[in-house]
Scaffold this motif. Structure first.
Motif: not given
Length: 317
Positions: A65-73, A78-92
């Motif tokens: 299940r392909v997620q959208r790209e959230t920015g460079a990590a 520690c970056t907001a982009a990396a955290g956003a990738t995980v949050l979106e995956a947990l939501t999915a």
């Protein structure tokens, strides 16, 4: 006959060892044979994991299940982009569970600071998923090494706040939730040791009164309810008895009281199971390990044990 489990897999923090570990896990034939896997990740995170692990996954056997790209990590940060990738995956993943598409969620190591940079307001990912699932009852992390389980009364809170959070109800809930989980795991009458809060479990009140005023009365109430609970035990010796096999579980009062002991006993193979959620949610006890990220040296014994536990629990549900 047990049903074939359906497991959502989140690849973890893209700046850490999670993607590498997830790829290594999914490259094992026995794992692909054991469950139907829904892999949730952006193309870039999957590609990073494959490159580091030196393995190309067979996506013909894994639902990606392909997620959208959230920015460079950037690796190891520690970056907001990396955290956003995980949050979106947990939501999915929680959406898949709520829709009845998966029976369990497995995630590779994530980083709590990155999650907070991305906007997570909750104490940790467990509380985030608790909110997503709409669970109102007590939830708790179980840490498991081999046959020994732990739960804790408080978790990811500042140490200066711990004593005020040790209440009769909190102790009661932490014991009951792990007693129920162990019974579901096939242990008909779990033996649960309850740790004290203070050195030497308060030494009769000379090093604190929480054991006398809060913990011991809670343990006695649990005994009257038919639960094989004992304590409060001295925090510096209870895990010696537990390792010897005297108990099936230890309930600690705060995070490091139990985690340090469990990780010394088996860091590489430790599992964290999120108790109180409607489906099994598990990960390895190890963290995102920024210091070794990208080096292809991350071991996956803990993630493998977490996968195996999700398979067993989902198949038995």
């Amino acid at each position: 006959m047990a049903k074939r489990p359906r497991i959502a897999l989140v690849m973890g923090d893209p700046a850490g060892v999670g993607p590498e570990m997830a790829v290594k896990l999914l490259s094992r034939e026995a794992n692909l044979a054991a469950a139907d896997i829904q892999l949730i990740a952006p193309h870039s995170v999957l590609a990073r994991g494959e490159e580091i692990a030196g393995t190309k996954l067979d996506l013909g056997r894994i639902a990606h299940r392909v997620q959208r790209e959230t920015g460079a990590a950037p690796m190891g940060q520690c970056t907001a982009a990396a955290g956003a990738t995980v949050l979106e995956a947990l939501t999915a993943a929680t959406d898949l569970a709520k829709d009845g598409i998966v029976d369990a969620i497995l995630f590779a190591p994530m980083n709590k600071h990155s999650l907070r940079l991305a906007g997570m307001d909750e104490e940790d990912e467990l509380r985030y998923m608790q909110k997503r699932f709409g669970v109102k009852d007590f939830v708790c992390e179980f840490n498991i090494t081999d046959n020994l389980w732990t739960s804790r009364v408080t978790s990811h809170v500042p140490l200066r706040e711990v004593a005020d959070l040790i209440t009769p109800q909190a102790v009661d809930e932490a014991v009951r939730i792990i007693d129920r989980a162990l019974r579901r795991a096939g242990i008909p009458k779990p033996r649960v040791a309850v740790s004290g809060l203070n050195p030497h479990a308060g030494d009769g009140g000379s090093i604190g009164m929480e054991e006398i005023e809060v913990i011991a009365p809670a343990v006695e109430k649990l005994k009257r309810a038919g639960i094989d609970a004992s304590g409060p035990w001295s925090p510096d010796t209870v895990f010696i008895a537990a390792r010897r096999g005297d108990f099936d579980a230890v309930v600690s009062m705060y995070h490091d009281q139990g985690q340090i002991a469990m990780k010394i006993m088996g860091f590489e193979r430790g599992v964290t199971l999120h108790g109180g959620l409607p489906i099994p949610v598990a990960t390895s006890a190890s963290g995102s390990a920024f210091d070794i990220a990208g080096r292809n040296v991350a071991r996956i014994e803990g993630l493998q044990a977490a996968f195996d536990l999700c398979v067993r629990m989902a198949a038995a549900a």
